[in-house]
Motif scaffolding. Sequence first.
Motif, mmCIF file in Angstrom:
data_model
loop_
_atom_site.group_PDB
_atom_site.id
_atom_site.type_symbol
_atom_site.label_atom_id
_atom_site.label_comp_id
_atom_site.label_asym_id
_atom_site.label_seq_id
_atom_site.Cartn_x
_atom_site.Cartn_y
_atom_site.Cartn_z
ATOM 1 N N LEU A 1 0.852 -1.179 0.000
ATOM 2 C CA LEU A 1 0.000 0.000 0.000
ATOM 3 C C LEU A 1 0.889 1.231 0.000
ATOM 4 O O LEU A 1 1.741 1.381 0.887
ATOM 5 C CB LEU A 1 -0.916 0.036 1.229
ATOM 6 N N ASN A 2 0.733 2.083 -0.990
ATOM 7 C CA ASN A 2 1.495 3.331 -1.033
ATOM 8 C C ASN A 2 0.694 4.436 -0.357
ATOM 9 O O ASN A 2 -0.417 4.750 -0.770
ATOM 10 C CB ASN A 2 1.825 3.721 -2.470
ATOM 11 N N VAL A 3 1.284 4.979 0.701
ATOM 12 C CA VAL A 3 0.641 6.014 1.495
ATOM 13 C C VAL A 3 1.314 7.352 1.200
ATOM 14 O O VAL A 3 2.547 7.457 1.228
ATOM 15 C CB VAL A 3 0.745 5.710 3.004
ATOM 16 N N VAL A 4 0.519 8.364 0.909
ATOM 17 C CA VAL A 4 1.007 9.731 0.747
ATOM 18 C C VAL A 4 0.192 10.609 1.675
ATOM 19 O O VAL A 4 -1.041 10.648 1.574
ATOM 20 C CB VAL A 4 0.871 10.229 -0.705
ATOM 21 N N VAL B 1 -4.077 6.340 1.328
ATOM 22 C CA VAL B 1 -3.558 5.266 0.492
ATOM 23 C C VAL B 1 -3.912 5.621 -0.945
ATOM 24 O O VAL B 1 -5.085 5.760 -1.293
ATOM 25 C CB VAL B 1 -4.165 3.906 0.873
ATOM 26 N N VAL B 2 -2.893 5.798 -1.791
ATOM 27 C CA VAL B 2 -3.136 6.282 -3.159
ATOM 28 C C VAL B 2 -3.018 5.177 -4.204
ATOM 29 O O VAL B 2 -3.483 5.355 -5.339
ATOM 30 C CB VAL B 2 -2.176 7.443 -3.509
ATOM 31 N N ALA B 3 -2.415 4.051 -3.858
ATOM 32 C CA ALA B 3 -2.300 2.929 -4.798
ATOM 33 C C ALA B 3 -1.972 1.670 -4.010
ATOM 34 O O ALA B 3 -1.314 1.739 -2.966
ATOM 35 C CB ALA B 3 -1.218 3.192 -5.848
ATOM 36 N N GLY C 1 5.828 3.103 1.384
ATOM 37 C CA GLY C 1 5.273 1.862 0.866
ATOM 38 C C GLY C 1 5.149 0.906 2.027
ATOM 39 O O GLY C 1 6.160 0.469 2.593
ATOM 40 N N VAL C 2 3.922 0.590 2.425
ATOM 41 C CA VAL C 2 3.684 -0.258 3.592
ATOM 42 C C VAL C 2 3.293 -1.656 3.105
ATOM 43 O O VAL C 2 2.334 -1.808 2.341
ATOM 44 C CB VAL C 2 2.568 0.318 4.486
ATOM 45 N N HIS D 1 10.179 2.188 -4.442
ATOM 46 C CA HIS D 1 10.177 2.490 -5.869
ATOM 47 C C HIS D 1 8.740 2.532 -6.369
ATOM 48 O O HIS D 1 7.853 1.887 -5.817
ATOM 49 C CB HIS D 1 10.980 1.443 -6.630
ATOM 50 N N PHE D 2 8.499 3.295 -7.429
ATOM 51 C CA PHE D 2 7.136 3.529 -7.888
ATOM 52 C C PHE D 2 6.871 2.988 -9.288
ATOM 53 O O PHE D 2 5.743 3.060 -9.775
ATOM 54 C CB PHE D 2 6.809 5.027 -7.862
#
Length: 296
Positions: A192-195, A199-201, A247-248, A268-269
């Motif tokens: 899980l990508n956290v900004v 969670v954005v993705a 990135g969690v 990395h994205f």
Amino acid sequence: MSKKGWIIYNGNLHSTKFSEQVEWLMKTARSFNLEMKAIKNNDLLVTVHNGQAALSGISEYPDFVFFWDKDLFLARQLEKMGIRLFNRARAIEICDDKALTYQYLSNHGITMPQTIIAPKVFMELHDTSHLSIVKETIGFPLIIKETFGSFGEQVYLINKEEDLIKKTIELGNKPYIFQKYIHSSYGKDVRLNVVGDQVVASMLRKSDNDFRANVTAGGRMNPYQPSEQEQELAIRCSQLIGTDFAGVDLLFGENGEPILCEVNSNSHFKNIYDCTSVDITINMFEYIKDVLESRR
């Protein structure tokens, strides 16, 4: 007037995948009217001059830094000089050290695998008596993780006492942790990508022939819709550590409940984009610009 920023990256990483992502960050930053420079960490030498924190190799400083590296001495120096880092030095430090991550998040109601931090070893490991406590407390199979590692490497599945002794002697004075093996999450996890506080993705990673799900280790990626519980856990971990973006990685418990695996400050994205078509660099620089404008 546009804000001036640096993207600091490691000057000794030369893979195409890595350099492409630096260019990707630069392109996105410019789309937000941010004046950016990409600078190698080894072009900025941490210096103490006349008792004052300084940097050798540069004369003009930025308004902010996107710190896409793990050079903590450089990160701390920039902060001592009053420059805002995304992510901050302390957050990078906690995420980069797996033992510190689990210790820091303890006592906060975070569901995580049972973990034992290996005692400090100088030079070579001679006394293995503590391994009997590990065996009795965690049991087999168990996981050994070096505290500093990326892409699923430096992670070992241990099935018996003989292998436990052999691996710890082999690791010597490297820092590492022992963890309970989560059978229900064999070969699968969720990134899980956290900004900020969102969670954005998200993506599901699966491997049919490895207990690790990392794509670098051969795992497959699929878009994933995280549950509310998974999102809350990821955001909570990010908030506690103090990351601007992270990135969690979460494991699956026996009843599908989320279990923290690790938190990555410099995730990395490219993979998440290839999997979901979500460009999280847009979310990151939108967040950075909002923070800079609120500070002004």
